[in-house]
Design an enzyme around this catalytic site. Structure first.
Site, PDB file in Angstrom:
ATOM      1  N   ARG A  38       0.811  -1.226   0.000  1.00 28.37           N
ATOM      2  CA  ARG A  38       0.000   0.000   0.000  1.00 28.37           C
ATOM      3  C   ARG A  38       0.839   1.268   0.000  1.00 28.37           C
ATOM      4  O   ARG A  38       0.341   2.332  -0.368  1.00 28.37           O
ATOM      5  CB  ARG A  38      -0.957  -0.004   1.191  1.00 28.37           C
ATOM      6  CG  ARG A  38      -2.033  -1.068   1.063  1.00 28.37           C
ATOM      7  CD  ARG A  38      -3.113  -0.914   2.087  1.00 28.37           C
ATOM      8  NE  ARG A  38      -4.142  -1.928   1.894  1.00 28.37           N
ATOM      9  CZ  ARG A  38      -5.202  -2.073   2.653  1.00 28.37           C
ATOM     10  NH1 ARG A  38      -5.382  -1.260   3.672  1.00 28.37           N
ATOM     11  NH2 ARG A  38      -6.084  -3.025   2.420  1.00 28.37           N
ATOM     12  N   ASP A 149     -12.354  10.748  14.114  1.00 29.50           N
ATOM     13  CA  ASP A 149     -11.435   9.847  13.432  1.00 29.50           C
ATOM     14  C   ASP A 149     -10.029  10.413  13.561  1.00 29.50           C
ATOM     15  O   ASP A 149      -9.857  11.623  13.752  1.00 29.50           O
ATOM     16  CB  ASP A 149     -11.818   9.675  11.963  1.00 29.50           C
ATOM     17  CG  ASP A 149     -11.245   8.401  11.358  1.00 29.50           C
ATOM     18  OD1 ASP A 149     -11.956   7.372  11.346  1.00 29.50           O
ATOM     19  OD2 ASP A 149     -10.076   8.414  10.921  1.00 29.50           O
TER      20      ASP A 149
END
Length: 279
Positions: A38, A149
């Site tokens: 990733r 978040d």
């Protein structure tokens, strides 16, 4: 042909330590390929030839904070959608919410925390459920729904409240027509629902920062703790225990269990609810 940069044992050790110390997310040896695959494109974008160089970039200089957040966006799944895990949400709307509304009838104040909310689908879903439950009586209530978040980027999407069709794949067409409006190729959350939700950046490992939010009637933290080791999970659960009302309810992901934390939370005896009350 592009060559994928390989991560050395030392690079992996240093990178996962850095991630753990700053976010509480624990990458096991078996997940090394996730970091490598990733982040390979990110190294290419930065014109870097090694993870060692990238680690220096993450650790030293003016870019470290912004790049750490960018890295989290690359390695986190952030997979979510509206009305995700509907049986659990049914438990909230049909059992937990009516009880909370009755218990708060004198103050007409209800506070919900959607922790690790990603791009905002969950807190907006909860707002829609509360809107349905209260109807015209909503005007008499002070409803506070907070989505938090660790990533500022996903919160930007949440603030914008415009979603592609994939986010609405589980939503009844009647709900879509009532609570969304078409905005080009996107569906935008109705302003009434949008106004019920606020967003803030918050690291779940920061228990001190959580105290300023006060007490919550319900906390949703679904699937985030999957990425924590046992020590971090315990720390986060202790924080939730401190911040939830005595009659409040904690909802967790269907693949998470609080079996080893019965001293803090006990399960609600409702199938597929994955909901816990404070001990």
């Amino acid at each position: 042909m592009h060559t994928v940069v390989k991560m050395s044992d030392l690079d992996f050790s240093e990178l996962r330590t850095l991630i753990y110390e700053r976010s509480g997310i624990a990458f096991q040896d078996s997940k090394r390929y996730v970091l490598e695959s990733r982040l390979a494109h990110r190294l290419e974008e930065l014109n870097m030839d090694s993870f060692h160089e990238y680690l220096q970039f993450l650790s030293i200089g003016p870019h470290q904070t912004g790049e750490f957040e960018e890295m989290l966006n690359r390695i986190n799944i952030n997979e979510t959608s509206f009305f995700r895990n509907e049986p659990q949400l049914d438990t909230f709307e049909q059992i937990v919410l009516p009880e909370l509304l009755e218990a708060r009838a004198s103050t007409k104040r209800l506070r919900i925390w959607s922790a690790a909310c990603s791009t905002g689908e969950e807190p907006y879903t909860l707002a829609m459920q509360i809107h349905r439950a209260l109807g015209v009586a909503l005007a008499d209530w002070h409803i506070e729904i907070l989505g938090t978040d660790i990533s500022g980027n996903v919160l930007n999407t949440a603030h914008e409240a415009k979603y592609a069709s994939l986010s609405l794949r589980s939503v009844d067409p009647l709900v879509v027509s009532r609570y969304f409006r078409e905005e080009g190729s996107f569906s935008e959350v109705d302003p009434t629902i949008h106004e019920m939700v606020s967003f803030e950046k918050h690291n779940l490992c920061d228990s001190l920062a959580a105290t300023r939010y006060g007490t919550w009637d319900a906390i949703f933290c679904r699937n985030a703790m999957t990425f924590f080791d046992e020590d971090t999970r315990k720390c986060v659960l202790e924080m939730f225990h401190n911040q939830i009302a005595d009659d409040g309810v904690l909802f967790v992901g269907h693949n998470e269990t609080l079996r080893s934390h019965r001293d803090m939370f006990e399960p609600i005896a409702t199938p597929q609810s994955f909901a816990y009350t404070k001990v």
